[in-house]
Every structure is written in structure tokens, then in C-alpha cells.
Design an enzyme around this catalytic site. Structure first.
Site, mmCIF file in Angstrom:
data_model
loop_
_atom_site.group_PDB
_atom_site.id
_atom_site.type_symbol
_atom_site.label_atom_id
_atom_site.label_comp_id
_atom_site.label_asym_id
_atom_site.label_seq_id
_atom_site.Cartn_x
_atom_site.Cartn_y
_atom_site.Cartn_z
ATOM 1 N N CYS A 102 -8.116 2.432 -0.287
ATOM 2 C CA CYS A 102 -9.245 2.106 -1.165
ATOM 3 C C CYS A 102 -8.940 2.651 -2.553
ATOM 4 O O CYS A 102 -7.997 3.378 -2.751
ATOM 5 C CB CYS A 102 -10.510 2.763 -0.640
ATOM 6 N N ARG A 143 -5.954 -2.135 -4.597
ATOM 7 C CA ARG A 143 -5.872 -1.187 -3.474
ATOM 8 C C ARG A 143 -6.820 -1.557 -2.345
ATOM 9 O O ARG A 143 -6.763 -1.007 -1.250
ATOM 10 C CB ARG A 143 -6.195 0.226 -3.959
ATOM 11 N N TRP A 160 -11.084 -1.028 1.244
ATOM 12 C CA TRP A 160 -10.283 -1.786 2.206
ATOM 13 C C TRP A 160 -10.729 -1.255 3.560
ATOM 14 O O TRP A 160 -10.495 -0.087 3.891
ATOM 15 C CB TRP A 160 -8.791 -1.543 1.987
ATOM 16 N N ASN A 192 -11.321 7.800 0.468
ATOM 17 C CA ASN A 192 -10.160 6.985 0.832
ATOM 18 C C ASN A 192 -9.419 7.767 1.906
ATOM 19 O O ASN A 192 -9.042 8.918 1.690
ATOM 20 C CB ASN A 192 -9.259 6.765 -0.393
ATOM 21 N N GLY A 193 -9.239 7.175 3.075
ATOM 22 C CA GLY A 193 -8.535 7.888 4.150
ATOM 23 C C GLY A 193 -9.221 7.605 5.479
ATOM 24 O O GLY A 193 -10.102 6.755 5.575
ATOM 25 N N GLU A 198 12.346 -10.938 4.725
ATOM 26 C CA GLU A 198 11.538 -10.735 3.508
ATOM 27 C C GLU A 198 10.874 -12.041 3.083
ATOM 28 O O GLU A 198 9.692 -12.071 2.733
ATOM 29 C CB GLU A 198 12.414 -10.163 2.401
ATOM 30 N N LYS A 212 6.834 -12.601 2.796
ATOM 31 C CA LYS A 212 6.189 -13.084 1.555
ATOM 32 C C LYS A 212 5.283 -14.263 1.865
ATOM 33 O O LYS A 212 4.135 -14.326 1.444
ATOM 34 C CB LYS A 212 7.254 -13.494 0.535
ATOM 35 N N GLU A 218 2.150 -13.270 4.067
ATOM 36 C CA GLU A 218 1.096 -12.392 3.543
ATOM 37 C C GLU A 218 0.308 -13.035 2.411
ATOM 38 O O GLU A 218 -0.808 -12.610 2.139
ATOM 39 C CB GLU A 218 1.655 -11.034 3.132
ATOM 40 N N HIS A 276 19.031 -19.003 21.254
ATOM 41 C CA HIS A 276 18.565 -18.153 22.365
ATOM 42 C C HIS A 276 17.051 -18.181 22.485
ATOM 43 O O HIS A 276 16.436 -17.206 22.898
ATOM 44 C CB HIS A 276 19.071 -16.728 22.162
ATOM 45 N N LYS A 313 -2.428 -2.906 -1.399
ATOM 46 C CA LYS A 313 -1.107 -2.696 -2.003
ATOM 47 C C LYS A 313 -0.352 -1.538 -1.361
ATOM 48 O O LYS A 313 0.852 -1.620 -1.188
ATOM 49 C CB LYS A 313 -1.259 -2.421 -3.505
HETATM 50 C C1 AGP Z 1 5.069 -6.085 0.891
HETATM 51 O O1 AGP Z 1 4.944 -7.348 0.285
HETATM 52 C C2 AGP Z 1 3.806 -5.645 1.575
HETATM 53 N N1 AGP Z 1 2.735 -5.618 0.655
HETATM 54 C C3 AGP Z 1 3.951 -4.390 2.402
HETATM 55 O O2 AGP Z 1 4.757 -4.737 3.507
HETATM 56 C C4 AGP Z 1 4.602 -3.163 1.722
HETATM 57 O O3 AGP Z 1 5.958 -3.423 1.466
HETATM 58 C C5 AGP Z 1 4.533 -1.988 2.700
HETATM 59 O O4 AGP Z 1 3.178 -1.701 2.939
HETATM 60 C C6 AGP Z 1 5.259 -0.740 2.200
HETATM 61 O O5 AGP Z 1 4.670 -0.318 0.998
HETATM 62 P P1 AGP Z 1 5.417 0.849 0.152
HETATM 63 O O6 AGP Z 1 6.743 0.271 -0.271
HETATM 64 O O7 AGP Z 1 4.504 1.139 -0.988
HETATM 65 O O8 AGP Z 1 5.604 2.019 1.068
#
Ligand code: AGP
Length: 615
Positions: A2, A27, A74, A100-101, A489, A493, A496, A512, A610
Site C-alpha cells: 500500500c 503501490r 492493495w 502497510n504490511g 519474461e 509481461k 500481468e 513433451h 509495484k
Molecule cells: C514484474 O513485471 C512484476 N511486477 C513482478 O513480478 C516483480 O518483478 C516482482 O514482484 C519483483 O519485484 P522487485 O524486483 O521489486 O523485487
């Protein structure tokens, strides 16, 4: 995770808090709220939805005050509702809190507090904490104690198991803000006759150029012109005030439509920043300040474990192949969330590397702490200056990629891979890598910004391809060797930000099982820049075509695919050491344009945040 902001000073708090929240919305963006205090009168406004919804409500019902806290959520405990939005107010009306937590023992707290007559209106763990503070204020502190507010917060936090970054208001104390942290970042901004609190420097809304980074287990009493910090054990804390480097921290769209678009196109600059000052031409090696390891220490290392999450984990997979290829040291890659519980046997000459863009991901942070607990050397690659991970590791390297706001990581990933290549070069040249191979890698790194610029020119073609495939609901991504992590990757992308189901496999794995998925409704993206396995991946593409699957080839060998692929995205042919960085760019663009075609919010995709600072 958050976003939290707090303000105490001479100005009207509301616009400052709202502006700060907007900067922190990456966030978390499920709901937002604000609490303001003036002469013993507290008002709270909170609502499901984005910060703009809250701003509109505050414009309709203004409340002038010079002290306030705010939050963009969040969701962890409790659904996305108005009641679960922060701030939470103690049932006696005395306190307001933003958090936050995750508080792991909040149910026990609630049971205790209900017996003491406190009531609850939400399903959140945070509401248990604000009532616990009220309980300690009422029954466990003296009204003669001038630090009664700070003392009540401190005593309550002693009972908390879990993580928190909090800011708290007390009706009795209209000239004091209390903040505390354990496991979730919290910063104190120093302004002129004003102080701010935020989850990161962006939340200061440009009103502070100096900052105090609260450490875990610290509690701060903040007034408009002072800050006293104590430990949870009630000992005074000496703190340092640091200057904020806005060059690195600035995050404006600068004319781009989305942060993700801006950050994809900032990659040439990000790579320049990652390698600047880190190349020794005459020694054909890398210069890595900050590892806090002598060359001799590094020579003793005979095994490296990389830990991370998400996109950073993919960078670890590329690092594994680069370091094994160029430095000839065995490397293992672990999901941080698994590593911290797996109790892997690590010999004494093992180096543990963590990678984290935000430097706050709790799983990666706890993997770092677990490694340190076992006495191993830990290094970190992060993009956030003075982040928790960068401060707790034994040494490391900053990415200097500039603030990455788009939830889908782009420039941070390619910057991480470039830094991992520098590490492979550095270690390789103190072992059996030749001068000429070192020079080749250095020349490749130096050519990267320009080569990425060239690759970005495929954007208009990729935009057209995206229109063709945006209606599909399943994708496969395939690659071999170090292009398999790029397939992972690319799939992440797409997943998400467009919410399309996408899976990645080593191309050789297709037969396989995954090949059963191939059909006209399930296109495959094939990464093909590794010349030594080109023939193999061409035949994989043919297997797909034979089963009426569409093939999108991302390759520097377009001729090899001209009678096979439905679409060919040609990228420059480069030195093997940097091909993964070049391959990634079209995959980022494809995901971006498909998500736009599908009307998705590319910067704030649903359910995501994020940096994941909760477990
Ligand atoms: C990446 O596009 C994602 N948003 C997510 O997987 C991110 O890479 C992951 O949460 C790790 O974040 P960090 O690199 O800040 O530790």
C-alpha cells in the site's frame, strides 16, 4: 503493498496528502482514504476506488487542517470495500491509523480487545492495531506522561507479529504525528516548518529534499519542526538525514501515454546508467564498487545462488547462464519465497545474490536475511537507493535505471541483465576469461544503448501484430538456452497487463506435452537469436505450424522463418552476451500494445502492485 502519506506543518494538509497519494498509487489502488485532525476534531473520508474518487469527495466536503494521514490500498486482509479502506479509527474515536504490511496475530488481538469492549467494523488486521493502541493509551500509559501518545503506540507494537509501516493520529495530540516501521518501508521528509511521512520519496509530493529512512523496530514522534525516534525497546535513536537524489527519483510521464511506454523507451538510457563508470577498457574487465569484497574474496567463491521474485527472478535465470558461460562458476537460481524455507545446504564459499527492483519485496528481503542468518556473504542488485534490501545486504550494485513506476517491470529488467553481465565479466576476468573475450563483452555492452534504439523502431510493426492477436486468450512463449528466461519474461509481461493466459517453455519441451495446446486460437512467440540452436528452434516452429498454430518469431535470422512464421519481428544480430536484452524489447512492446488493444490499464493492472511488501 500500500501507499502511505502523512503531513504536519503550516499548510492545508489535504491537497498535499492527495498529491502524494497519487504519486504512490502504483503501490496499490483498490481504495483510498484520508484522516485529518484540527483542534481535537478528527474527520475521516475513505472510499473504494482510485485516489481521484477520494479527491472528489474531499472537494465536496473540504476540511481545513494542518495535520493528516492518508492511504491507497492493495487488499490483503478483507475485500475491497469502503469499510476495509484505510484509515481505520479506534472504536473509542481517539486514534486514526494507516498501515502497510500484515499483522499475523491480529485475530488474537481482536479476541482480547473485544473482551475489553472494543468494537470492529472491518475485516482488516489494521483495525486490530489501532484499537490495541487505543487500549494501551487508555489502560497502559499515564495521562501525566507527555509522551503518552508515542508510548501507547510503542507498547502496542511490542505485541505485533508481522510487518507494518504505520502513521497514526491521536485526537488528544493535534500537534503530533507518530510513525513506525517493521518490514514495510517508511520515510520522514524534512520540509520548511513541515514534516511528511511516506512509503517512498515520491509521496512527499516534492515538498522535501531531505529524508530520514526509518529502520525496522523504530517509532518516531513527529512535529512540524522536529522528529524524535526511539526503538521499540524505548531507547533513543540517533538518525542521519540524507539528501534525496531527485535525478533518480523523479517520475513524470514527460509526454508518454503510460509509464510502461515511457520506461520501455528509456531502456537505452537505463543501460547507459547501469554500465557508466563500471568498465575498464585497458583491463578488459568491469569495475564494481560497492561489492565490499576484495578480488581475492571473489576468487574464493565457487558457487553462487541467485534469489528473487517475478521479473527479477527471470534476470537471475539469465545471470545463471551468463556467469556459467563466462565465469565458469556453478550458479543456482531460487525463488526467494521458496529459498527462505528450503534450508538449502550452502557451503562456506557460496555467495548469495538477491535482485530486486524495489529493494522492498518481502520474500526477497527475508531470503536475504535467512542467508545472513546462516553467515553467508550476501550481495544485492536493486534500483531503489537506500532501500531495505540494499541497506541490509553486505554489498551490492545500484541499477541507476531511474524510478520505475509501471507495475510491469521493463527497464529494470534489462538493466539487471546488463549488471549481471558486468558481474560475469568481472568474475570471468579474474579466472580464465581471455582479454579478447572481455573486450568483446565490453564492446557489446557499449553498443547496447544504440542497438536498443534500433530495436525500438520495430514498435509500429509490433503495434500492428498486436491488433491481430489481441483477441486470443492463450499464448505460448518458447526459447532455448538464455532465451528461455526471456520467454518466461515475455509471458509474464503479457499475463500481468493484458490478463491473457500465457505460458513459457524451453522450446525443446514442447513435444513433451505443451504441444497439445497448439491450435489456431493459441499463438506461439518464438525467440530465435541463439545461432547454435537455431536449427532446433526452427523445427519447433515447424511442429507448431504443422498443427495450425500461429508463430510470431522474434529473431535476428528472419530468413530461417520466412516460410514458417506468420509474423517475423527482426532484431539486430548482436554478441551472444547481450542477445537476451535485445530479445526482450519486442516482447515488452507486444505485451504493451496487446494490453492497449484490450483496453487494459497497463500501468495499474488489476490485483497487482509495484512492490510486494506483504507475504
Ligand atoms: C514484474 O513485471 C512484476 N511486477 C513482478 O513480478 C516483480 O518483478 C516482482 O514482484 C519483483 O519485484 P522487485 O524486483 O521489486 O523485487
Amino acid at each position: 503493498m500500500c501507499g502511505i502519506t502523512g503531513y504536519i506543518g503550516k499548510r492545508d494538509a489535504t491537497p498535499i496528502l492527495i498529491e502524494g497519494l497519487k504519486k504512490l498509487e502504483y503501490r496499490g489502488y483498490d481504495s483510498a482514504g484520508i484522516a485529518l485532525l484540527k483542534k481535537g476534531k478528527m474527520t475521516v473520508c475513505k472510499k473504494k476506488g482510485r485516489v481521484d474518487v477520494l479527491a472528489g469527495l474531499m472537494r465536496k466536503n473540504p476540511f481545513k487542517a494542518n495535520l493528516g494521514i492518508s492511504h491507497t490500498r492493495w487488499a490483503t486482509h478483507g475485500g475491497v470495500t469502503d469499510e476495509n479502506a484505510h484509515p481505520h479509527v479506534s472504536s473509542d474515536g481517539m486514534f486514526a491509523l494507516v498501515h502497510n504490511g500484515i499483522i499475523e496475530n491480529y485475530e488474537n488481538m481482536k479476541r482480547f480487545l473485544v473482551k475489553k469492549g472494543y468494537t470492529f467494523s472491518s475485516q482488516t488486521d489494521s483495525e486490530a492495531l489501532v484499537n490495541l493502541i487505543a487500549y494501551h493509551y487508555q489502560y497502559r500509559t499515564s495521562d501525566k506522561d507527555e509522551n503518552r501518545f508515542l508510548e501507547a503506540v510503542r507498547k502496542a507494537l511490542i505485541h505485533v507479529e508481522g510487518t507494518y509501516g504505520i502513521a497514526v493520529l491521536c485526537k488528544d495530540k493535534p500537534d503530533e504525528l507518530v510513525a513506525a516501521r517493521k518490514g514495510s518501508p517508511l520515510l520522514i521528509g524534512i520540509g520548511k516548518d513541515e514534516r511528511l511521512v511516506s512509503s517512498d520519496v515520491l509521496g512527499f509530493a516534492g515538498r522535501a529534499n531531505n529524508v530520514i529512512y526509518l529502520e525496522d523496530g523504530q517509532v518516531a514522534s513527529i512535529t512540524k519542526d522536529n522528529c524524535d525516534i526511539i526503538s521499540i525497546g524505548n531507547t533513543p535513536v540517533e538518525y542521519t538525514i540524507k539528501e534525496i537524489d531527485w535525478q533518480l527519483e523523479n517520475a513524470d510521464l514527460n509526454g508518454a501515454k503510460h509509464f510502461m511506454q515511457k520506461e520501455i523507451f528509456e531502456q537505452p538510457k537505463a543501460i547507459e546508467n547501469a554500465i557508466r563508470g563500471r568498465i575498464s577498457e585497458d583491463q578488459a574487465t568491469a569495475i564494481l564498487q560497492g561489492l565490499n569484497m576484495t578480488p581475492n574474496d571473489m576468487r574464493q567463491i565457487d558457487r553462487i545462488i541467485f534469489c528473487a521474485c517475478g521479473t527479477a527472478w527471470h534476470a537471475c535465470l539469465v545471470a545463471e547462464q551468463l556467469i556459467e558461460r563466462y565465469a565458469r562458476i556453478p550458479v543456482e537460481v531460487e525463488y526467494a519465497s521458496e529459498f527462505r524455507y528450503r534450508n538449502i545446504p550452502i557451503e562456506k564459499n557460496t555467495l548469495v545474490f538477491v535482485i530486486s527492483q524495489s529493494g522492498e519485496t518481502i520474500d526477497t528481503l527475508e531470503a536475504l536475511r535467512e542467508s545472513k542468518r546462516k553467515g553467508f556473504k550476501t550481495l544485492a542488485i536493486t534500483n531503489a537507493i537506500a532501500s531495505t534490501i540494499s541497506r541490509e545486504s553486505d554489498g551490492g550494485l545500484y541499477q541507476y535505471a531511474g524510478k520505475e513506476v509501471g507495475v510491469a517491470s521493463t527497464k529494470a529488467f534489462t538493466s539487471q541483465v546488463a549488471i549481471c553481465l558486468l558481474i560475469a565479466l568481472y568474475i570471468g576476468r579474474m579466472r580464465d576469461m581471455s582479454y579478447s573475450v572481455g573486450k568483446d563483452i565490453i564492446n557489446a555492452l557499449k553498443s547496447l544503448p544504440e542497438t536498443i534504439e534500433k530495436t525500438l523502431k520495430t514498435a509500429p510493426q509490433i503495434k500492428k501484430i498486436a491488433k491481430k492477436y489481441a483477441c486470443k486468450n492463450d499464448f505460448l512463449f518458447l526459447g532455448r538456452l538464455d532465451e528461455f528466461p526471456i520467454a518466461l519474461e515475455g509471458a509474464l509481461k503479457l499475463k500481468e497487463i493484458s490478463y491473457i493466459h500465457a505460458e513459457a517453455y524451453p522450446a525443446g519441451e514442447m513435444k513433451h506435452g505443451p504441444i497439445a495446446l497448439i491450435c489456431p486460437e493459441c499463438p506461439s512467440v518464438v525467440f530465435a537469436c541463439a545461432e547454435d540452436v537455431l536449427a532446433k528452434i526452427v523445427s519447433n516452429a515447424q511442429e507448431i505450424k504443422a498443427r495450425k498454430g500461429a508463430v510470431i518469431a522474434i529473431t535476428c535470422f528472419p530468413e530461417a522463418f520466412k516460410d514458417i512464421a506468420d509474423d517475423i519481428i527482426t532484431v539486430p544480430k548482436v554478441h551472444d552476451s547481450i542477445r537476451t536484452i535485445i530479445d526482450t524489447v519486442p516482447a515488452q512492446l507486444l505485451a504493451y500494445y496487446i494490453a492497449l488493444e484490450r483496453g487494459c490499464d497497463v500501468d495499474k493492472p488489476r490485483n497487482l502492485a509495484k512492490a510486494v511488501t506483504v507475504e
